[in-house]
Design a protein around this motif. Structure first.
Motif, mmCIF file in Angstrom:
data_model
loop_
_atom_site.group_PDB
_atom_site.id
_atom_site.type_symbol
_atom_site.label_atom_id
_atom_site.label_comp_id
_atom_site.label_asym_id
_atom_site.label_seq_id
_atom_site.Cartn_x
_atom_site.Cartn_y
_atom_site.Cartn_z
ATOM 1 N N ILE B 162 0.840 -1.203 0.000
ATOM 2 C CA ILE B 162 0.000 0.000 0.000
ATOM 3 C C ILE B 162 0.871 1.248 0.000
ATOM 4 C CG2 ILE B 162 -1.674 1.324 1.323
ATOM 5 C CD1 ILE B 162 -2.883 -1.266 2.263
ATOM 6 N N ILE B 165 2.297 1.816 -3.436
ATOM 7 C CA ILE B 165 1.275 2.300 -4.368
ATOM 8 C C ILE B 165 0.981 3.772 -4.103
ATOM 9 C CG2 ILE B 165 -1.140 2.108 -5.088
ATOM 10 C CD1 ILE B 165 -1.007 -0.848 -4.579
ATOM 11 N N GLU B 166 0.833 4.085 -2.817
ATOM 12 C CA GLU B 166 0.491 5.472 -2.464
ATOM 13 C C GLU B 166 1.569 6.435 -2.912
ATOM 14 O OE1 GLU B 166 -0.197 5.069 1.695
ATOM 15 O OE2 GLU B 166 -2.378 5.230 1.489
ATOM 16 N N SER B 172 -1.280 4.958 -8.106
ATOM 17 C CA SER B 172 -2.369 5.231 -7.156
ATOM 18 C C SER B 172 -3.580 5.828 -7.847
ATOM 19 C CB SER B 172 -1.908 6.101 -5.991
ATOM 20 O OG SER B 172 -1.330 7.281 -6.470
ATOM 21 N N SER B 173 -3.349 6.679 -8.837
ATOM 22 C CA SER B 173 -4.529 7.216 -9.508
ATOM 23 C C SER B 173 -5.199 6.123 -10.326
ATOM 24 C CB SER B 173 -4.191 8.429 -10.384
ATOM 25 O OG SER B 173 -3.296 8.038 -11.400
ATOM 26 N N LEU B 175 -5.320 3.012 -9.440
ATOM 27 C CA LEU B 175 -6.066 2.177 -8.493
ATOM 28 C C LEU B 175 -7.392 2.819 -8.123
ATOM 29 C CD1 LEU B 175 -6.296 -0.300 -6.759
ATOM 30 C CD2 LEU B 175 -5.002 0.836 -4.961
ATOM 31 N N SER B 190 -10.472 5.254 -0.521
ATOM 32 C CA SER B 190 -9.073 5.600 -0.280
ATOM 33 C C SER B 190 -8.232 4.466 -0.837
ATOM 34 C CB SER B 190 -8.802 5.758 1.210
ATOM 35 O OG SER B 190 -8.742 4.489 1.821
ATOM 36 N N ILE B 191 -6.951 4.756 -1.060
ATOM 37 C CA ILE B 191 -6.063 3.707 -1.579
ATOM 38 C C ILE B 191 -6.056 2.513 -0.643
ATOM 39 C CG2 ILE B 191 -3.671 3.166 -2.171
ATOM 40 C CD1 ILE B 191 -4.871 5.044 -4.118
ATOM 41 N N ARG B 192 -5.947 2.823 0.631
ATOM 42 C CA ARG B 192 -5.839 1.747 1.621
ATOM 43 C C ARG B 192 -7.081 0.860 1.603
ATOM 44 N NH1 ARG B 192 -2.702 0.227 5.930
ATOM 45 N NH2 ARG B 192 -1.205 1.710 5.107
#
Lengths: 424, 391
Positions: B162, B165-166, B172-173, B175, B190-192
């Protein structure tokens, strides 16, 4: 302390009063000239000590004494008699009937004060004792209640440990049974194939024998035919097929039981929880169980749209599906002409979400209301269901989500299952 | 003649499986522990290994790992009665087996799947495919940053994944984009949350999608056509998950959440390569009709093979491989994951229908029948869903 003086002579009453007035412990002095009114006065006023004359025309002191002592209400009040009789027997009788002390007439102030002091001390002690008794009683009640709560908590703990064990049991049993099930069912399939080959041969063999092409001796043919018949092979060949079919059914049933344990033990992403719309979960459960329910009952869903519940989606769905199917099966067992009713309600109560799934089926007998959550407890016919659904539901709700699940029922009117889940 | 090695510490299982293969042409070898298994592979040469998870000393997980590394050509099947999540989950994450069979099994299904796996292998080694792949002028390997994420994925460190990715704006965009337009029912914000919902095994597929997208973008693939194909993939993914949830009432098989998302990567790759060679592909005429034609007609056969080839070398699950290879021919006899491929077939067809606003693309009725879904019911509910989502 409040004193009541009883004497038919007004002169004696005021004399007594004058003598008692200067005792500091005495707060109120009541005078009564008619002994018949004493009980009324005692009931109305808070009298601590009673002083009474013996010789009274309306009611003697002794009779008054007997009257008062026959009523437990007045047991706490020490009764002092004015001694004017030289009659020892009456005297004795007074004490036998519960007189506390005596005061000689004519009244001697010192003696009066002394006697009264004794009575007052006695009353004070009595009062203290009474107070102590009250306190002890109350503590006893509290202890009893705590004890009951502890018992219940212990029971619940044992229950939930039992239920938690099912999770581990599920995994272990499933695995242990799966291996032998693996080769039993596989071998069984092969056995069927083997057997059909053997039957095929036997059929051919029989055909050839009858046609006589093999040209064995007459005796051999006869012997073979006889053997075939005496072994009842016609029947056996058919029966073996039946045995295969039935045994296969048995194997499938074992597989189902193990599968339901396996699915339960193998929750998809561990115990991961997330936020889900309760309405969506219930809708889905209703959709999935549609086939089981549609010819048996109508489902009414009553809940606000916006309840969000934090839970493991698959596990909770499993619980809902299980309860709905149980409800439908209960109604179905009554073989009704018209559709039954299953009502699902939910609402948010403070920090909890309360979900109720109720049916108008035959209900659950009171003695079974807690047993139904035990593994393998079932009132269904042998072979129907696994008896695990509710114990798995219990484990999911109580152990995995920290909630409560209870069953309520009015036999003849239906049953309802109530789930309480924490909202966060 | 194909050679199959069966490994299980229980001799009864070995005997029953050997019996099961009685009427076939395969040569069967058995071993009761991993050491013996490896010796047999070493000396005899094996085409397929069927192994249990639980074994003394070196367990099935480690054995299959060794086989995967040393002898990647051997088809691996995991046969297990093991119900505990962790080892199965890890096996799936690391794509240790093409097929996972649970005890007790059905003999006929087992035999059919073995046959299909062998036939599939033959198909992918055909000369045609090799020619097409050689023709592609680029090796679609994952760009640098993705390699690190894949490594962390393999170490099962979700938190690190995570974080990585963040810290990458492109991934991240992507995802967020995927979680908002390619998933059904849930809207992680949220990413998470998205990563936790998707889970490690599925994240692996996603990373390859994201890296492919970066590759193509950096290749300056024609904006319009690429975007349309991307939109189609996202919509297919959504409808695929919608079918599973709303009609099949279950989750897609483990680690195959993004079968719908990945199904058309072959087309994306092929068209990009062709464009660069100045032949057709992402050309001036990037209309939806043209793209549909390219997808369903011109490159129908080849793009499926191309896509499957990449799924294979990227080591993604076999179910996604089949979805990519067979999404235009869901009734092919060789398919193991029939339900999944049929769902992808329906999803991609209706995604095109929605995007082109035309009924031109049809799905064979038997595909719907095989899933027990009524066409009318499906079309009605899909239309309602799309309208609700303002698609």
């Amino acid at each position: 302390m409040n004193i009541l003086v009883v004497d038919d002579s007004h002169f004696n009453l005021s004399l007594a009063k004058r003598n008692l007035e200067d005792m500091p412990e005495i707060s109120q002095i009541l005078l009564c000239d008619d002994p018949r009114q004493v009980t009324a006065i005692l009931d109305e006023y808070d009298i601590d000590i009673l002083i009474t004359d013996l010789v009274m025309p309306a009611l003697t002191g002794l009779d008054l004494l007997k009257l008062l002592r026959s009523n437990k209400k007045y047991d706490d009040i020490p009764i002092i008699i004015f001694n004017t009789i030289d009659d020892m027997d009456t005297y004795k009788e007074c004490f036998e009937h519960g007189a506390f002390d005596y005061i000689n007439k004519p009244i001697n102030t010192v003696e009066l004060h002394a006697r009264l002091k004794v009575a007052i001390e006695a009353k004070k002690s009595l009062n203290n004792l009474k107070a102590l008794l009250e306190v002890t009683k109350r503590q006893n009640e509290e202890l009893k209640e705590i004890n009951a709560q502890l018992s219940e908590a212990k029971f619940n703990l044992v229950q939930s440990e039992k239920m938690a064990a099912i999770g581990q049991l599920a995994a272990g049993v499933a695995h242990e049974i799966n291996n032998p099930m693996g080769y039993i069912s596989s071998n069984f399939e092969v056995l069927q194939k083997h057997f059909s080959k053997i039957s095929e041969f036997l059929a051919l063999y029989k055909e050839k024998l009858l046609s006589g092409n093999l040209a064995p001796s007459e005796e051999s043919v006869i012997e073979l035919n006889q053997k075939f018949n005496s072994l009842n092979l016609d029947f056996i060949l058919e029966d073996v097929n039946d045995i295969f079919t039935e045994t296969k059914g048995g194997l499938e049933r074992i597989s189902d039981i193990v599968n339901s344990l396996r699915i339960y033990a193998r929750s998809d992403k561990g115990d991961e929880k997330g936020y889900h719309s309760l309405q969506e979960l219930l809708h889905q459960a209703i959709l999935i169980t549609n086939n089981e329910v549609k010819y048996v009952a109508k489902i009414a869903l009553v809940l606000p749209k916006d309840i969000i519940i934090y839970c493991n989606r698959n596990q909770l769905s499993q619980v809902f599906i299980n309860l709905i199917v149980n409800a439908a099966q209960a109604i179905k067992s009554q073989n009704r002409i018209s559709l039954g009713k299953i009502t699902i309600k939910a609402l948010q109560e403070g920090n909890n979400i309360r979900i109720e799934i109720a049916d108008d089926g035959p209900g659950i007998p009171e003695e079974n209301l807690t047993k139904i959550f035990e593994p393998f407890f079932t009132t269904k016919e042998v072979g129907q269901g696994t008896g695990l659904g509710l114990s798995i539901a219990y484990d999911i709700i109580v152990n995995k989500h920290g909630g409560k699940i209870t069953a309520e029922s009015t036999p003849g009117k239906g049953a309802s299952f109530i789930l309480i889940l924490p909202a966060v | 003649m194909k050679k199959i090695l069966i490994v299980d510490d229980e001799i009864q299982i070995l005997k029953s499986l050997t019996r099961m293969f009685m009427d076939t042409d395969y040569r069967i070898y058995t071993a009761q522990n991993s050491n013996d298994a490896l010796s047999i592979i070493e000396s005899e040469g094996i085409d397929m290994i069927i192994s249990d998870m639980r074994m003394p000393l070196v367990d099935g997980y480690r054995l299959l790992n060794i086989v995967k590394e040393k002898y990647p050509k051997i088809i691996r099947i995991l046969l297990s009665g093991y119900t505990e999540e962790k080892p199965m989950y890890r096996a799936l994450l690391h794509n240790l087996a093409k097929l996972y069979i649970f005890k007790p099994w059905n003999n006929n299904d087992f035999l059919m799947n073995v046959k299909k796996l062998f036939e599939n292998e033959d198909q992918m080694n055909s000369k045609d495919l090799i020619d097409i792949i050689d023709d592609l002028d680029q090796i679609y390997d994952s760009p640098g940053n993705c390699n690190e994420i894949i490594a962390r994925l393999n170490e099962e460190d979700l938190n690190e994944v995570i974080n990585l990715i963040e810290s990458d704006p492109d991934i991240s965009s992507c995802l967020l984009e995927v979680s908002q337009t390619a998933i059904y029912g849930v809207m992680p914000n949220s990413i998470r949350q998205a990563a936790q919902y998707i889970g490690l095994p599925n994240l692996k597929s996603f990373i390859y999608w994201a890296s492919l997208k970066s590759s193509l973008k950096s290749d300056k693939a024609d904006g319009g056509a690429f975007d349309t194909l991307q939109t189609h993939s996202y919509l297919t993914s959504r409808i695929f998950l919608f079918i599973y949830e709303a009609f099949l009432h279950k989750q897609p098989p483990e680690a195959s959440m993004f079968a719908g998302l990945m199904h058309n990567i072959g087309l994306l790759i092929q068209l990009n390569s062709l464009r660069k060679k100045q032949s057709s592909g992402f050309g001036a005429d990037a209309s939806i009709e043209k793209l549909i034609q390219l997808d369903h007609e011109d490159y129908q056969h080849s793009h499926q093979m191309v896509g499957a080839h990449f799924i294979d070398i990227w080591d993604l699950p076999f179910s996604i491989y089949e979805a990519t290879l067979y999404h235009h021919r869901p009734t092919d006899n060789n398919i193991v994951h029939n339900e999944l491929v049929s769902a992808v077939n329906i999803a991609q067809a209706y995604a095109w229908r929605a995007l082109s606003a035309s009924d031109r693309i049809r799905v064979e009725p038997e595909v719907f029948a095989s899933l027990n879904i009524s066409v009318d019911d499906f079309e009605k509910r899909l239309a309602r869903y799309l309208k609700q989502q303002k698609i």
